[in-house]
Design a protein around this motif. Structure first.
Motif, short mmCIF file in Angstrom:
data_model
loop_
_atom_site.label_atom_id
_atom_site.label_comp_id
_atom_site.label_asym_id
_atom_site.label_seq_id
_atom_site.Cartn_x
_atom_site.Cartn_y
_atom_site.Cartn_z
N GLN A 111 4.31 8.02 -3.60
CA GLN A 111 4.84 6.69 -3.24
C GLN A 111 4.26 5.63 -4.16
O GLN A 111 4.96 4.71 -4.58
N SER B 221 0.86 -1.18 0.00
CA SER B 221 0.00 0.00 0.00
C SER B 221 0.90 1.23 0.00
O SER B 221 2.06 1.17 0.39
N ALA B 222 0.35 2.32 -0.45
CA ALA B 222 1.11 3.56 -0.53
C ALA B 222 0.47 4.60 0.37
O ALA B 222 -0.76 4.67 0.49
N ASP B 223 1.30 5.41 0.99
CA ASP B 223 0.81 6.48 1.85
C ASP B 223 0.50 7.76 1.08
O ASP B 223 -0.14 8.66 1.59
N SER B 224 0.98 7.83 -0.15
CA SER B 224 0.74 9.01 -0.98
C SER B 224 0.75 8.60 -2.44
O SER B 224 1.24 7.52 -2.79
#
Length: 89
Positions: free
Chosen positions: A82, A76-79
């Motif tokens: 990313q 998963s990506a935080d932004s």
């Protein structure tokens, strides 16, 4: 338990069964005849446009994704930055 057929072919389901199965006014029951038995089974209906989700194929794929999440095979990506960085790999 016993019940009787009333006018207009109606029957009353005993309150004990209603409570045990957590049935509510407006719930849908499937009626099936098996030999000399009448079987009533609560069912949940879904809108046709959502029926795909309940197909065997879709449910198998959902289970596979759940396994991948549990085994940390899905990132998963935080932004969004990313996310795009991870996609470049």
């Amino acid at each position: 338990m016993l019940t009787e057929i009333r006018s207009r072919s109606q029957i009353t389901i005993p309150v004990e069964i209603i409570k045990k199965l957590d049935l509510k006014k407006g719930d849908t029951l499937e009626i099936k005849v098996d030999g000399d038995q009448i079987i009533l089974r609560p069912v949940v209906t879904v809108p046709k446009e959502q029926a795909f989700f309940w197909t065997n194929k879709w449910q198998q794929e959902e289970k596979q994704v759940e396994k991948e999440i549990e085994n940390e095979k899905i990132n998963s990506a935080d932004s969004k930055e990313q996310l795009f960085k991870d996609l470049e790999l």
